[in-house]
Every structure is written in structure tokens, then in C-alpha cells.
Scaffold this motif. Sequence first.
Motif, PDB file in Angstrom:
ATOM      1  N   ASP A  23       8.123 -87.769  93.943  1.00  0.00           N
ATOM      2  CA  ASP A  23       8.549 -87.049  92.750  1.00  0.00           C
ATOM      3  C   ASP A  23       7.949 -87.778  91.549  1.00  0.00           C
ATOM      4  O   ASP A  23       8.401 -88.877  91.193  1.00  0.00           O
ATOM      5  N   SER A  26      10.342 -89.028  88.475  1.00  0.00           N
ATOM      6  CA  SER A  26      11.243 -90.169  88.693  1.00  0.00           C
ATOM      7  C   SER A  26      10.459 -91.465  88.867  1.00  0.00           C
ATOM      8  O   SER A  26      10.899 -92.530  88.419  1.00  0.00           O
ATOM      9  N   TYR A  59      11.902 -90.041  96.004  1.00  0.00           N
ATOM     10  CA  TYR A  59      12.283 -90.265  94.619  1.00  0.00           C
ATOM     11  C   TYR A  59      12.422 -91.775  94.369  1.00  0.00           C
ATOM     12  O   TYR A  59      12.753 -92.537  95.283  1.00  0.00           O
TER      13      TYR A  59
END
Length: 303
Positions: A23, A26, A59
Motif C-alpha cells: 500500500d 501507508s 501495509y
Amino acid sequence: ENAISAEDGRDPLTGKHWTELIDLDSWARKYLVEEIFGNADAGAISQYFYGSSPEGPMYAGPVWDYDISTGNAQGLRGGNPRSIFAGRPRVRSTVSLSWYYELYRQELFRQQLTQLYREDCLPLLEEFLNTRLEAYITQIEQAAAVNRLRWENLGACQVSAMEEAEAIRSFLEQRIAFLNELWLEQKPFHWVLVDTNDGHGTLCFALAPGERIPDLPEYDPAPDILGWYTAGGEEPFDPEQPITEDTQIILRRIQPEADPETAEEPEPAGFQLPLKYAPFALMLGLLGMLCLLDRKRRIPTAI
């Protein structure tokens, strides 16, 4: 790891691009927190990540363990506000996490973190320095005083909460000025990696062309230490010389030579493995015997 290290950004085993595997938002935010606050543990320990599913992206976060940050780390941990922390090529001489370094080399990742830094981080940092820092001092002032009474023999507790807060303010002001030059103004910098060459730690300075390196970390003199050298060079490193390119400096040591007369013969690999596991094998054997005896005792005798 394969993807961010590859020239085309794709994992050669699966064909997936690194943007499919993480991601981006993040990870850029996590990188910013590590770098802005100068976390000496960035890329080394206490780095947390999570996944939503086996197929989904990974993440970054949550943030954790910032006791060695905001300039309170000295020596090889680095307290210089013009240092590189998360983006260091190596955190340790031997083992370290290269993910942040490899991501920082990606143009898309740098664009994302630059945008987040300009739009999200800078306003929050300015608010923190202008108003919130004073409020936090008032909030913890009594607790800090009691803490100093309890830990009065520790050097860090000999100063007041106000003095500690001002040290944090000074570090962050210098840090922001440096990161503005690096990310927003995109001034040219040469990266200088300072490596103790013993697995303990590295420093990474970002220096303008022609700038001289800050004071090199002190080390305990020892018969096997020759001093600071440019990696691959034969002459000692001169700290007064201007930096004109990316440079690696190592603490060179004399490598001991093996004495053929006193050197012990290595044990055959096939002999080491049984010895290594002998205690476990013996324990399992004893447990097995006990189980058999117990089983024999419990089975009724045939008439």
C-alpha cells in the motif's frame, strides 16, 4: 523485496510490480515518520507491517519504539539533524532491512512522500512547534518532575522537561530545514555512509557538494584498528577534504592471519550435526522409554 530491487520493479518469480504488493500511501507515511523524527532504529528493529489478506497488499505500521529519536541518539546511532535515517543503504554492517532504501530509489515513491510531506506533514509540524509543544510541556511537567526524583542518578533526568522540549524543538527545526532542501527544493546532495565494519551500526550523512563531513564517531583505540579509510582506498580518510561524490567510509581493522601450526582442524560437517542435536535425541529417547514403561504398566496381563 525482489520487486523493489529489480530494474523494472517487478518480482521475477511472480511478475508482480512492487506497487501491487504494498500500500503505497501507508508506506510513504511510515517512511516520513521514521525520517522526519530521525528514528535510529528505522530499518533495524521494531518495524511493523500487516496484510489484509494473503493476496492483498502489505501495509506499513503502526509506528512503535521511538525512544532513540529526535536527536537524543549520539555516536553511531546518529544525532545529527542532517543525517539520513530510514533511507540508509545499510543500518548495520552485516544485517539490516533494505526495504526503505530500495523504495526511496523509486521515483514514484519519492513523489508520493514529497507530496505527503508538503501537504500533510509540514502543517502538522509547524503547529506542533508553534503551539502544541508548549501545551505538552504543561501537561507532563509534574510527571517529569516525579520521574527525575525516581531516576535522579541518570544523566538524562538531570535536566528539566523544558530543557528537553527545547532540545526537541531545536532538532526538529534543523531537521525540517534540511528535509525542505532535500525534498522540496531538491538541492543536490552526496550521501556519505560511515560504517564501523563490525556489525554495530552505520551513519549516513547528506552533504552538499564541497561540504566537509561532520565529526566522525569516536572509537576506542585498539591494536587491530587502523582508523577511518575510504572504502576501497589505501590512504586514511581526511575529514577536512570536501565531499564531491557519494562516498563510503569504513573503520579499517587488521585482519588476523591464521597460524597453520596452531590452527585447529575443522570437524567434519557430518560429525557436528549429531553432536548438536545429541541432547535432544537423548531426551526424546528417555521420554520414549518412559512412555513404553507406562503403557506396559497400564495394559492388563493376559490370562
